[in-house]
Design an enzyme around this catalytic site. Structure first.
Site, PDB file in Angstrom:
ATOM      1  CB  SER A  26       1.644  -9.613   2.377  1.00  0.00           C
ATOM      2  OG  SER A  26       1.252  -9.238   3.661  1.00  0.00           O
ATOM      3  N   GLY A  27       1.863 -12.407   4.326  1.00  0.00           N
ATOM      4  CA  GLY A  27       1.072 -13.400   5.059  1.00  0.00           C
ATOM      5  C   GLY A  27       1.498 -14.825   4.765  1.00  0.00           C
ATOM      6  CB  THR A  43       7.568 -12.234  10.152  1.00  0.00           C
ATOM      7  OG1 THR A  43       7.514 -11.209   9.176  1.00  0.00           O
ATOM      8  CG2 THR A  43       8.047 -11.653  11.455  1.00  0.00           C
ATOM      9  CG  ASN A  64       0.428 -11.217   8.188  1.00  0.00           C
ATOM     10  OD1 ASN A  64      -0.055 -11.640   9.237  1.00  0.00           O
ATOM     11  ND2 ASN A  64       1.715 -11.275   7.893  1.00  0.00           N
ATOM     12  CB  SER A  95       1.211  -7.253   7.509  1.00  0.00           C
ATOM     13  OG  SER A  95       1.920  -7.073   6.323  1.00  0.00           O
ATOM     14  CB  SER A  96       6.929  -7.249   8.113  1.00  0.00           C
ATOM     15  OG  SER A  96       6.901  -8.509   8.718  1.00  0.00           O
ATOM     16  N   GLY A 122       6.342  -8.797   2.054  1.00  0.00           N
ATOM     17  CA  GLY A 122       6.067  -9.669   0.909  1.00  0.00           C
ATOM     18  C   GLY A 122       5.386  -8.927  -0.231  1.00  0.00           C
ATOM     19  CD  GLU A 163       1.210  -4.942   0.989  1.00  0.00           C
ATOM     20  OE1 GLU A 163       1.323  -5.479   2.089  1.00  0.00           O
ATOM     21  OE2 GLU A 163       1.499  -3.751   0.782  1.00  0.00           O
TER      22      GLU A 163
END
Ligand SMILES: Nc1ncnc2c1ncn2[C@@H]1O[C@H](COP(=O)(O)OP(=O)(O)OP(=O)(O)O)[C@@H](O)[C@H]1O
Ligand SMILES: [Mg+2]
Length: 1110
Positions: A107-108, A112, A157, A160-161, A387, A389
């Site tokens: 993540s981050g 994306t 993030n 973050s998605s 991502g 996590e």
């Protein structure tokens, strides 16, 4: 000319890790760091792109960069995500291979962003046109919408998605985009009701409250203040560098571009508002008589507003929060909900509402962006999934478990395709190969997804099991079943390995993921997996008078009551991940491995340990090793021969033997070193990419030569055809032209001939004319000469004849004279005394006779004023002629007079007399000639005014006029009526008619007048007569000539008297009583006045000044 470049040019560190020397983890990290420090965030491992998150915007995504990477070979330029996107797009377009871009990383790490860069690059390089651009724009604009609803700020993030996204972009055979399909994977919906510390709810809530207009907020019954809403955590409500208000506008605009109707947008916002309102509904306990607690809504205002927003009946929802109906085997049991259950129900409703809204949004976007044609299309899939996590405090829950499972699967597919697949292929093809050890995470995947004893299967089993099911029972189950698994750790494990591991709490289990160990708190697993929404709530929702809500809760339809349990969340997710993996395996994979350089979201910081960890779990080192040990490129013999056969004369254009031999001949001909190539059973393996580029380059050149050859032949053919056509045309044109030219020449010659002919004819004609004229002139000259000659002769003859005649005459005259003389001499003796006189008389007689006859015929007219008279013919008749004229005139006058009447005669006599008296004597006379003598100017007998006066005069009035009697004292005139009869004249007052004086004419002796133009006259009286007492009269009259003439005439006709004398002189004496006054007339200049003035100069002189006539 195009400049050939390579990624080896101006390289910072090593652009492709495959070329790294020596290869170790440290040198790998050192290379990454070096490049990262120089803002080179992309590095290759063969065809895999490693992307480091720069946490700042770099100037490497400009349109110029897009152009730079467009249609360039992958290794030609320095590493870039665009190179990968270009490679994928070109092999999709040119080689008809479906592609997928797999973006992985925690993540981050920038997944994306990377997916958006790939999409924007493809959009920039693919076809253009109105329709295509619209499709592109819709595909790109779907991102902001999904990010607003599916992304949130987390500690890792800011964007973050919180859902997985896989997007298939569809292209036609030309490579123009046709549309797309988005698949979403499990939204982290627990975030709607609760967020970990330092994190936020989904962006859309903050965007709506910050960016919507006051009007919109009023309609949605919302307040701008975040703190008013329980579901919005306050500690990170505002994120620096994130403009929620601006993003709200972007999202609305994007929704419009994607094709959302205005009422759809409104419905979506109403649902978002409803979720916020829902969070504010609170419950209080209320004891019932049976001792149980029942919940009641505390403050009904939010409930009321929410129901208004969604068009629901408040009581229905309120009841759904207080009771739960359980249906089993046609039996309905209604139980009350306590406060905790009510809160649970509320949150479940909020989560479901939001996640279903999100899924509806994806479906709606798909409706808009789906390809319009059914034609076969190529697909490029872009996978951007949440991502890996890990919450450090062990706060990982069901969501993290699911997310990490998904990442395990992706790692698995990466391993499958890059490492295992590669090695297996070498073995299969019989290529010599030293095995490379790598960690295969299939075992972890199996731990989670195994149908019999996998964690997800356990969880499902536990959820479906009758009896009391809690998270603890689930953990117990795991502890028994997974106890032996080397990647599963738990405190209460059967093999008490972790009994004393205090880092592992009792309510947790730990999994050794490929990316590290993750401690999962078991609390909530069962619940979240069940994803239960009480049927009362879904039915209440279905009853809402709101089109979108109705669609979101189809199971609430009482007509479709389904007593079967819905599939669990874990089950659904496993199924969809399975489908995704199968889908990815059918496509050509392209990898982007995202790495996060630090945990602080800061640029320029490279945390060695963090990156090392990621490099390890991503298996990047193994990736390099496999790449280095193996071959960069492989291809079956047939397509290889087909592709490169033009590089060798023996294989071009057709190779008759087996394909492998053909390829061998080809490679030998190209002198490719033996160590660069290996010949497998069905494929050729090329060790180095550069060899491949060499082949490609050669092929490109050869294709160019071939193209030139084809072009040459085609151009030759075209030119020849064109030439032949031109030749044919030229002949036709020439024939026509010659004909035309000949016709023109002929016409020219013809016209020239005509001109010459006409000139010649003209010349001949003129010559003839000249000759004729000359001839004529000669003839005329002859005639003239002859005429002159004849004239001369004639004149000469005439002269001669005249001379002769004169002579003859003279002779005759002389002869006659001589004869006369002779006769006279002879006869003189007989007639000597009177013959001459007789002849003379006779001659004279004859002449006079002739004269009279002539006069008779030329007599003038009978008018007395005709002055004409014939001329005198003979001098000796001069006197007679004058006398005859006089006589004739007198006679003529007499004749004229004889015609007169008596009156007229008297008038003319008077006029005649006036002429006799005054002509040439008085200057006044000429002006009187034309005036007839009227006599009675006053018409005295007719005018009654003068009746008295008329009666006083007994004679006939000969003249009646007004005269001025001059006063001797001052010379001024007094008007008096002057009457004249045969016997006297009377002076009377003009106004009264009273007689002032009556003078018998015999008393008048004479009259005096001047020679000038005045009308003054003096009547002198006989001295001593009675009339003379007052003296003479000095009068003036306009009719002076008439008065004097008449007076003179009466005097002349009176037999008894002497004729009245008329003195005409400029000075005369007038007797006034005793005195004699001299009246003197002088001439004055006209400028002193036009009238005659009389002034007394002294006692004896009256001066009359008469203006001279102009
Ligand atoms: N190429 C880049 N250039 C500049 N900034 C970047 C780039 N890639 C990522 N970032 C920054 O990093 C942040 C996080 O990236 P991104 O949202 O893509 O991460 P992610 O891998 O999708 O994370 P998650 O799994 O949480 O969704 C972005 O908001 C952006 O600020
Ligand atoms: Mg993301």
């Amino acid at each position: 000319m195009e400049v050939k470049t390579s990624l080896l040019d101006n390289m910072i560190g090593v652009g492709d890790m495959v070329l790294l020397e020596p290869l170790s983890e440290d040198s790998f990290l050192g290379n990454l760091k070096k490049r990262f420090d120089h803002s080179e965030i992309y590095t290759y491992i063969g065809s895999v792109v490693i992307s480091m998150n720069p946490y700042r915007s770099l100037p490497i995504y400009t349109p110029e960069k897009v152009e730079e990477y467009r249609n360039r070979n992958f290794y030609e330029l320095s590493p870039h995500i665009y190179a990968l996107a270009d490679e994928a797009y070109r092999s999709l377009r040119d080689q008809d291979k479906d592609q997928c871009i797999l973006i992985t990383g925690e993540s981050g790490a920038g997944k994306t962003e990377a997916s958006k860069l790939v999409m924007s690059y493809v959009a920039a390089v693919c076809g253009k046109g109105h329709e295509v651009n619209k499709v592109k724009e819709q595909l790109l604009q779907s991102n902001p919408v999904l990010e607003a609803f599916g992304n949130a700020k987390t500690v890792r993030n800011d964007n973050s998605s919180r859902f997985g996204k896989y997007m298939d972009i569809e292209f036609d055979f030309k490579g123009d985009p046709l549309g797309g399909v988005i698949s979403n994977y499990l939204l982290e919906k627990s975030r709607v009701v609760k967020q970990p510390r330092g994190e936020r709810n989904f962006h859309v809530f903050y965007q709506l409250l910050s960016g919507a207009s006051d009007d919109t907020l009023r309609k949605l019954k919302l307040d701008r203040d975040f703190s008013k809403y329980n579901y919005l955590s306050l500690d990170s409500a505002v994120v620096s560098g994130l403009d929620d208000a601006a993003n709200f506008r972007t999202v609305r605009n994007a929704m419009q571009i994607v094709g959302f109707m205005e009422d759809e947008v409104q419905s979506v916002l109403e649902l978002v508002a409803a979720v916020l309102k829902l969070g504010n509904i609170e419950f209080k306990p209320e004891s019932r008589c049976n001792g149980t607690d029942e919940s009641r809504v505390k403050d009904k205002n939010d409930l009321k507003e929410m129901c208004e927003l969604l068009g629901m009946e408040q009581s229905v929802l309120e009841r759904a929060f207080s009771y739960r109906t359980v249906e089993a085997k046609m039996e309905k049991v209604s139980t009350t909900l306590n406060v905790a259950q009510a809160y649970y129900a509320r949150d479940a409703l909020a989560k479901n509402l939001y996640s279903r809204l999100f899924s509806w949004l994806v479906t709606r976007i798909n409706e808009s962006i789906q390809a319009q044609t059914k034609a076969r299309h190529k697909v490029m899939g872009v996978l951007d999934i949440y991502g890996f996590e890990i919450f450090e405090n062990g706060d990982n829950s069901f969501e993290q478990f699911i997310i990490n499972y998904c990442n395990e699967k992706l790692q698995q597919i990466f391993i499958e395709l890059t490492l295992r697949e590669e090695q297996e292929e070498y073995v299969r093809e019989g290529i010599e190969w030293t095995n490379i050890e790598y960690f295969n995470n299939a075992i972890i995947c199996d731990l989670i997804e195994n149908n019999q004893n996998g964690i997800l299967a356990m969880l499902d089993e536990e959820c479906l099991r009758p009896g009391t099911v809690t998270d603890e029972t689930f953990l117990d189950k795991l502890n028994t079943i997974c106890a032996d698994h080397q990647h599963f750790e738990s405190r209460l494990n059967k093999n008490s390995k972790f009994l004393n591991d205090h880092s592992l709490p009792h309510n947790c289990f730990r999994i050794q993921h490929y990316a590290g160990k993750v401690l999962y708190r078991v609390e909530g697993f069962v619940d979240k997996n069940n994803d239960l929404l009480y049927r009362d709530l879904s039915q209440a929702m279905y009853k809402a008078n709101h089109s979108l809500i109705k669609q979101l809760f189809p199971e609430g339809n009482p007509a479709k009551v389904n007593l079967k349990r819905p599939p669990t969340a874990g089950f659904q997710f496993r199924a969809s991940v399975g489908t995704l993996m199968r889908n990815l395996q059918t496509k050509n994979p392209n990898y982007i491995r995202c790495i996060k350089p630090n945990d602080k979201k800061a640029s320029h910081i490279f945390t060695d340990s963090l990156v090392r960890h990621q490099v390890r779990y991503l298996g990047l080192m193994e990736n390099v090793r496999v790449r280095r040990a193996g071959y960069a490129f492989r291809q079956p013999y047939e397509p290889c021969l087909e592709r490169y056969k033009m590089l060798c004369k023996r294989t071009w254009p057709h190779w008759k033997g087996p394909a492998r031999e053909g390829v061998e001949v080809l490679m030998a001909d190209l002198q490719i070193p033996a160590e660069e190539i290996s010949y497998g059973r069905s494929k050729i393996f090329i060790r180095n990419p550069r060899t491949l580029f060499f082949l490609e380059e050669k092929r490109k050149q050869c294709l160019q030569d071939l193209a030139t050859l084809i072009q040459k032949i085609y151009r030759g053919w075209k030119c020849r055809t064109h030439f032949l056509l031109m030749k044919k045309s030229q002949i036709v044109v020439a024939a026509w032209y010659r004909r035309y030219a000949q016709q023109k020449t002929y016409r020219n010659i013809k016209s020239a001939t005509t001109v010459v002919q006409s000139y010649t004819r003209g010349w001949q004609a003129r010559k003839l004319l000249r000759e004729l004229k000359y001839q004529k002139r000669c003839e005329e000259a002859v005639t003239t000469i002859a005429a002159f000659w004849h004239g001369t002769q004639a004149r000469r003859e005439l002269r001669r004849l005249k001379e002769e005649a004169r002579r003859k005459h003279a002779v005759a005259l002389i002869w006659a004279y001589w004869q006369g003389l002779k006769v006279r001499r002879e006869y003189r003796k007989f007639f000597r005394a009177n013959a001459g006189k007789k002849i003379y008389d006779f001659t004279i007689q004859r002449i006079i006779q002739k004269y009279f006859l002539g006069l008779k015929s030329s007599m003038p007219s009978m008018s007395p004023i005709d002055r004409k008279w014939p001329a005198r013919p003979y001098g000796f008749l001069d006197g007679v002629h004058t006398e005859l004229r006089k006589i004739f005139h007198h006679w003529r006058c007499k004749k004229y007079r004889d015609q007169f009447t008596e009156e007229k005669k008297a008038v003319y006599e008077e006029k005649l007399e006036a002429s006799e008296i005054f002509k040439d004597k008085k200057a006044l006379y000429p002006s009187s000639v034309s005036q007839p003598f009227k006599g009675d100017y006053l018409e005295i007998s007719k005018n009654p005014k003068y009746q008295k006066l008329n009666s006083a005069v007994d004679e006939k009035v000969l003249l009646a006029d007004v005269v001025n009697k001059i006063n001797r004292a001052n010379g001024k005139g007094t008007p008096r009526i002057f009457l004249l009869t045969k016997k006297n004249f009377v002076l009377a007052d003009q106004k009264t008619g009273q007689v002032k004086a009556s003078i018998p004419l015999p008393d008048v002796t004479s009259m005096s007048v001047s020679t000038q133009k005045d009308g003054f006259f003096a009547l002198k009286l006989k001295e001593g007569s009675a009339s003379a007492v007052k003296g003479d009269f000095l009068l003036s009259s306009e009719h002076l000539i008439e008065i004097i003439t008449k007076l003179h005439r009466i005097g002349a006709t009176a037999a008894d008297r002497e004729k009245l004398k008329v003195d005409i002189s400029d000075e005369f004496l007038v007797q006034f009583k005793q005195d004699k006054v001299c009246v003197k007339f002088i001439q004055s200049s006209p400028k002193n006045g036009n009238s005659v003035s009389c002034k007394r100069k002294n006692n004896r002189l009256l001066e009359v000044s008469v203006p001279t006539s102009p």
